[in-house]
Design a protein around this motif. Structure first.
Motif, PDB file in Angstrom:
ATOM      1  N   THR A 178      -1.983  -4.696   4.471  1.00 23.71           N
ATOM      2  CA  THR A 178      -1.198  -3.728   5.245  1.00 23.71           C
ATOM      3  C   THR A 178       0.165  -4.310   5.592  1.00 23.71           C
TER       4      THR A 178
ATOM      5  N   GLN B 224      -0.803   0.664   1.226  1.00 21.62           N
ATOM      6  CA  GLN B 224      -1.706   1.630   1.823  1.00 21.62           C
ATOM      7  C   GLN B 224      -3.096   1.276   1.285  1.00 21.62           C
TER       8      GLN B 224
ATOM      9  N   GLU C 268      -8.060   6.351   2.343  1.00 17.54           N
ATOM     10  CA  GLU C 268      -7.317   5.368   3.119  1.00 17.54           C
ATOM     11  C   GLU C 268      -8.177   4.894   4.292  1.00 17.54           C
TER      12      GLU C 268
ATOM     13  N   TYR D 294      -0.337   1.608  -3.360  1.00 17.05           N
ATOM     14  CA  TYR D 294      -1.749   1.498  -3.004  1.00 17.05           C
ATOM     15  C   TYR D 294      -2.262   0.083  -3.190  1.00 17.05           C
TER      16      TYR D 294
ATOM     17  N   ILE E 141      -6.668   1.669   0.160  1.00 13.15           N
ATOM     18  CA  ILE E 141      -7.639   2.688  -0.253  1.00 13.15           C
ATOM     19  C   ILE E 141      -8.941   1.959  -0.573  1.00 13.15           C
TER      20      ILE E 141
END
Ligand code: SF4
Ligand code: SF4
Ligand code: SF4
Ligand code: SF4
Lengths: 373, 258
Positions: free
Chosen positions: A19, A24, A39, A112, A26
């Motif tokens: 982070t 992001q 998420e 991601y 997932i």
């Protein structure tokens, strides 16, 4: 290869590192009685202490006795959802004085970090990389998302009831295509992860996560788990010479038999992590002042898929089921140099009427006498 | 340039599809902008006489008077589009097609001899040529706007005839058949609703009628063999809003044991 050790209590630090690096995250999480990819903000959102029972047309989650983070296999969704989204606007156009103006898509590219990617899924991603990023026509949507993505893989500690990656040589051990790879070990009251670093990006991030070198016995424990998984596959598929056999048996009566059961509902192609087909819908507003072009997942099980002037080429369900199976297990090789199946078992679990690709391929093989028909 | 004239007609129906037009809200102004709403009693009392460029027809044919009226409407319309399960398949009132209507009128009305009704509730396309059929009970308002936009702009409407499952998977729903053992009509039902019911943890009720190649026998075999659904319940599942649509009608018949 050097392997590292990550204690269970330091797992949140791994998520925080991702982070902090702007990703992001997932990861697997439970929703409506199944494990999906979505998420997550904390480790508590992982399916802690869940196991998935899978059979043809059957999926149920059960609690486990331990607090393992990854004691399940793959659910109905795949990472395809994020790299090749089910529905995406390609462009818009507006009518202007004396013509029209194209409004390109300016959506930001998501960054991601996929956590919990399995070996079969890495192979599926590698296959889609070929489809979307190699050769003359590169798909910019896939490419942008793919190149920005980070992969934290997980070696499977259990095999699912519909898994057959071992016979496809796509798992259960991850071998390439990851940034970090974890094997979860719960043993003698201990809970830890044996970690491999697979890329420079992975190496950079790994520096910020508390860890030490794995002891030989810890690495061996991890290896033992993967071997145990490999020996307990729910299903198998003999791929030796299979493309030739299937191509030879294109008129087998088996296709007609399976067409009696097949619903042509397309669930198998939707859940398959390698299926890539899509359709284009052009829409205008009421006044004709603006238009959009939308891309949506499609399937060779629909009539429109093979529609040419005058009608659909694959009119019967027989022709459509045959297209699916021959593409996955035979003609894909000519097209992309690999099989189109990675043995994840999704199409078996999520077929509402329990059609099993391994059973169908075996039946076709069995009916083969080296000659046609 | 004169705007195309739009008329909205009602036959035997609950008005739900017409309400979907009114429910378009934001889009409704755009519709009113793009066409002249010439006849739409549900929305306005002013009537502009025909002929009409586009007629939307809701409801099924259930009386001798309906038959005459739909002929007149067809004659006065360039394009005739039927909307909803009643207009495209006969609707829920087609349940009468499996019973004796006289018994119903006798039970319901004090003076049944005043009731002039047909034995069967039938889709509009059984009586006149229909340019386009939009499915649903009720129709999906986005699809309705899409069909109007398509006709106004001379293009093909995007209303695919494949299964609800495709929309269900795109939406990211968890299949209720596989994960809960709930019988779902999605695999044999025409897409269009966006897989609404499975998104709320229910099986599909088949509001949009049969999909392009419905294999109802295989689906109901799975229901009865593995999901514990009884034959009468299979019959009831298929005998609802689209009871008179051919493949649903046949499947219900196969499970009708009395
Ligand atoms: S064909 Fe089936 S088992 Fe093979 S990759 Fe696709 S979904 Fe998985
Ligand atoms: S099996 Fe069908 S949906 Fe999947 S990639 Fe091949 S043609 Fe496309
Ligand atoms: S094989 Fe199963 S999931 Fe695939 S189209 Fe046929 S019935 Fe649907
Ligand atoms: S829930 Fe129903 S509509 Fe959705 S995939 Fe399953 S069978 Fe199809």
């Amino acid at each position: 290869m050097t392997t590292f050790l990550l204690e269970r209590e330091d797992f949140p630090a791994l998520l925080k590192t991702l982070t902090d690096a702007g990703y992001q995250v997932i990861a697997p999480t439970v929703r409506e009685g199944a494990i999906v990819y979505d998420e997550i903000e904390s480790i508590a959102e992982l399916p802690i202490g869940y196991h998935d029972e899978q059979e043809a047309a059957f999926y149920r989650l059960h609690p486990t006795k331990d607090k393992a983070l990854f004691s399940y296999v793959v659910g109905p969704q795949s990472w395809k959802r994020f790299l090749h989204p089910p529905e995406v606007r390609l462009w818009q156009a507006k009518r202007v004085e004396g013509g029209m103006e194209i409004v390109p898509n300016t959506q930001a590219v998501p960054r991601y970090a996929f956590v919990g990617v399995r070996a079969c899924e890495l192979h599926a991603i590698a296959i889609q990389d070929k489809i979307f990023m190699q050769g003359e026509f590169v798909d910019p949507i896939y490419q942008a998302r793919r190149e920005a993505a980070l992969i934290v893989a997980v070696n499977c500690g259990v095999a699912g009831g519909t898994c057959f990656c071992a016979s496809m040589h796509t798992g259960p051990q991850v071998t390439s295509g990851f940034d970090l790879a974890l094997t979860e070990v719960l043993e003698d009251g201990r809970h830890y992860f044996v970690v491999e670093v697979g890329s420079d990006t992975g190496k950079e991030l790994w520096k910020d996560v508390p860890h030490r070198k794995a002891k030989p016995e810890e690495a061996a424990a991890a290896q033992h788990i993967i071997e145990h998984t490999a020996a307990h596959m729910g299903r198998e598929l003999d791929i030796d010479g299979l493309p030739e056999i299937i191509t030879r048996k294109i008129e087998s009566p088996r296709w007609e038999t399976i067409a009696q059961t097949c619903l042509a509902c397309a669930n198998c192609t939707m859940v398959c992590p390698t299926c890539f087909c899509n359709t284009i819908e052009d829409v205008t507003d009421l006044t004709g002042g603006s238009a959009e072009r939308i891309r949506k997942w499609d399937s060779c099980f629909t009539m429109d898929f093979s529609y040419i002037h005058g009608g659909s080429v694959r009119y019967s369900t027989k022709a459509r089921y045959r297209q699916w199976l021959t593409h996955k297990l035979a003609t894909w090789v000519e097209q992309f140099g690999t099989l189109g199946c990675v043995g994840c078992g999704r199409c078996i679990t999520w077929c509402p009427v329990a059609i099993d690709i391994t059973a169908e391929a075996a039946a076709i093989r069995q009916s083969d006498d080296g000659k046609g028909k | 340039m004169t705007k195309p004239k739009l008329a909205v007609w009602k036959f035997a129906s609950c008005d739900g599809c017409q309400l979907s037009i009114l429910d378009c809200e934001d889009e409704l102004l755009a519709v009113a902008d793009a066409v002249e709403i010439a006849y739409f009693p549900e929305a306005t009392r002013s009537v502009v006489s025909g002929p009409y460029d586009i007629s939307l027809v809701e409801g099924s044919v259930t009386t001798p008077h309906d038959i005459q009226r739909i002929q007149r409407i067809r004659k006065g319309s360039k394009v005739l589009i039927t909307i909803g399960a009643c207009a495209t398949a006969g609707g829920i009132q087609a349940l009468r097609n499996y019973k004796n209507v006289k018994e119903f009128t006798a039970a319901v009305y004090a003076r049944p001899e005043y009731i002039d009704t047909l034995d069967k509730s039938t889709p509009i396309s059984d009586h006149v040529f229909v340019d386009f059929e939009l499915r649903g009970c009720p129709v999906n308002k986005y699809q309705l706007v899409e069909v109007l936009s398509a006709f106004l702009n001379g293009r093909k409407p995007n209303t695919p005839a494949y299964s609800v499952c495709i929309e269900c998977k795109r939406r990211g729903n968890i299949c209720v058949m596989v994960s809960q053992g709930t019988p779902c009509l999605g695999p044999v039902t025409h897409a269009g609703c966006g897989a609404l019911c499975p998104a709320y943890n229910r099986g599909c009720y088949g509001c949009f009628g049969p999909m392009e190649t419905p294999n109802t026998a295989s689906l109901t075999n799975e229901w009865t063999q593995h999901l514990g659904v009884s034959s009468p319940d299979v019959m009831r599942a298929f005998r609802s809003y689209n009871a008179y649509a051919e493949s649903f009608r046949k499947e219900a018949q196969n499970h009708d044991n009395g």
